[in-house]
Design an enzyme around this catalytic site. Sequence first.
Site, PDB file in Angstrom:
ATOM      1  N   ARG A  27       0.810  -1.222  -0.064  1.00 47.41           N
ATOM      2  CA  ARG A  27      -0.004   0.017  -0.095  1.00 47.41           C
ATOM      3  C   ARG A  27       0.941   1.312  -0.072  1.00 47.41           C
ATOM      4  O   ARG A  27       2.076   1.184   0.673  1.00 47.41           O
ATOM      5  CB  ARG A  27      -1.093  -0.174   1.317  1.00 47.41           C
ATOM      6  CG  ARG A  27      -2.172   1.057   1.061  1.00 47.41           C
ATOM      7  CD  ARG A  27      -2.926   0.745   2.372  1.00 47.41           C
ATOM      8  NE  ARG A  27      -2.470   0.459   3.669  1.00 47.41           N
ATOM      9  CZ  ARG A  27      -2.018   1.418   4.572  1.00 47.41           C
ATOM     10  NH1 ARG A  27      -2.638   2.994   4.124  1.00 47.41           N
ATOM     11  NH2 ARG A  27      -1.831   1.628   5.680  1.00 47.41           N
ATOM     12  N   SER A  95      -7.777  -1.440   6.651  1.00 46.12           N
ATOM     13  CA  SER A  95      -7.732  -2.602   5.653  1.00 46.12           C
ATOM     14  C   SER A  95      -6.769  -3.765   6.507  1.00 46.12           C
ATOM     15  O   SER A  95      -5.706  -3.249   6.824  1.00 46.12           O
ATOM     16  CB  SER A  95      -7.740  -2.401   4.489  1.00 46.12           C
ATOM     17  OG  SER A  95      -8.527  -1.491   3.928  1.00 46.12           O
ATOM     18  N   SER A  97      -4.575  -7.514   5.816  1.00 42.06           N
ATOM     19  CA  SER A  97      -4.006  -8.395   4.447  1.00 42.06           C
ATOM     20  C   SER A  97      -4.929  -9.248   3.865  1.00 42.06           C
ATOM     21  O   SER A  97      -5.054  -9.243   2.572  1.00 42.06           O
ATOM     22  CB  SER A  97      -2.808  -9.125   5.295  1.00 42.06           C
ATOM     23  OG  SER A  97      -1.746  -8.211   5.426  1.00 42.06           O
ATOM     24  N   GLN A 118       5.751 -10.579   2.545  1.00 41.42           N
ATOM     25  CA  GLN A 118       5.846  -9.326   3.238  1.00 41.42           C
ATOM     26  C   GLN A 118       6.850  -8.641   2.445  1.00 41.42           C
ATOM     27  O   GLN A 118       8.005  -9.151   2.350  1.00 41.42           O
ATOM     28  CB  GLN A 118       5.926  -9.355   4.805  1.00 41.42           C
ATOM     29  CG  GLN A 118       4.906 -10.207   5.538  1.00 41.42           C
ATOM     30  CD  GLN A 118       3.579  -9.667   5.598  1.00 41.42           C
ATOM     31  OE1 GLN A 118       3.543  -8.475   5.096  1.00 41.42           O
ATOM     32  NE2 GLN A 118       2.551 -10.004   6.033  1.00 41.42           N
ATOM     33  N   ARG A 176      17.482 -21.692  35.898  1.00 46.94           N
ATOM     34  CA  ARG A 176      17.469 -20.950  34.366  1.00 46.94           C
ATOM     35  C   ARG A 176      18.406 -21.884  33.377  1.00 46.94           C
ATOM     36  O   ARG A 176      19.723 -22.142  33.659  1.00 46.94           O
ATOM     37  CB  ARG A 176      18.098 -19.597  34.592  1.00 46.94           C
ATOM     38  CG  ARG A 176      17.132 -18.706  35.412  1.00 46.94           C
ATOM     39  CD  ARG A 176      18.067 -17.397  35.385  1.00 46.94           C
ATOM     40  NE  ARG A 176      18.238 -16.606  34.122  1.00 46.94           N
ATOM     41  CZ  ARG A 176      17.616 -15.969  33.562  1.00 46.94           C
ATOM     42  NH1 ARG A 176      16.539 -15.413  34.247  1.00 46.94           N
ATOM     43  NH2 ARG A 176      17.906 -15.254  32.560  1.00 46.94           N
TER      44      ARG A 176
END
Length: 411
Positions: A27, A95, A97, A118, A176
């Site tokens: 666009r 709008s 996709s 994309q 961790r």
Amino acid sequence: MAAPVADSSSGDSGRPPLHMAALVLARGGSKGIPLKNIKLLAGVPLIGWVLRAALDSGVFQSVWVSTDHDEIEKVAKQFGAKVHRRSSEVSKDSSTSLDAIVEFLQYHHEVDVIGNIQATSPCLHPTDLTRVAKMIQEDGFDSVFSVVRRHQFRWSEIKKGVSEVTVPQNLNPAKRPRRQDWDGELYENGSFYFAKRPLIEKGYLQGGKMAYYEMRAEHSVDIDVDIDWPIAEQRVLRYGYFGKEALKEVKLLVCTIDGCLTTGHIYVSGDEKEILSYDVRDATGICLLQKRGVEVRLISERDCSSKTLSAMKLGCAAEVNVADKLLVVEKWRKEMGLCWKEVAYLGNEESDVECLKKAGMSAVPADGCPAAQKATGYICKCNGGRGAIREFAEHIFLLMEKVNSAGKKLC
């Protein structure tokens, strides 16, 4: 939006092959960066990177750009894509996709599968697209989307004014894990979404027999905000796709004098002597190339004064009054025993087009003519005679680093 999973595998050997269309939505309106989709990224319009990958993949029966803007249409056609002029109804900020894709399918009944790529994913490679096409065409998936693996620990968000404590979402703080001991998690990276027509017509891009495709982290580049641009340029120069043929180290740079080395302006003194000016930055660029072993030669259609060129003290051989530039560069190439992939060319006019097309690396100043810009692989930010040579030299150095690093990997 993902639909409920339902096994609807296709792939009957008796059926005709599916018409797979690449569709890039571009666009004209952009709140972040005006006309972002065609802004130059590493010398190439942003949308050009994904169009090159899509076309070179060879898996699409058609490659399209859906746009509402004349300039984007022009760039799309320049790279060999077809253009669908989208309506104002699907060109609004609100709008989606999916709205634009559904409209496209209403006009193109021959299309069975959409590969929505994309424009903001400039490190996409054709190999990614060929593998996904196989998943759709041979493995029977109804939708496939791209993901990237991330090693990031997530914590719950605490809203301001709420007396709560954050809690871990995907780890045990008491244990961790090291990065090498943890597989990480898969996140959509937005690079592409492939889906079959029936699924899209039901209002989904993900669903049916569904799969993800994991992209390499270094190829997962998405440009959302302006601050990403310089980072993305470095990533693209290192990891981007530059074409079917492998890059080679440059041994010869040929530069047009008028409009590249100079601005194209000619000054005439009172005694009718021709005076040319050039940018010191460009002289430095030439010197740097020569120090790295790159031969630099100048060429001109005009009968430039040999004394004037000699006075520039650039240390470059020059050929002037040239009727056919390609013929001269071909002669130089053969004399040096080079292939065209080892030749770089900087030109700005229609007479440079054939050389720009053949050269392994080519560039045009920002003010070069449209025909030259269409033929090149790199459009400089600088104008001719205003630093374009120095800029192209830096671009060559970056790409030569890419060539050298690839060579080291093979050793």
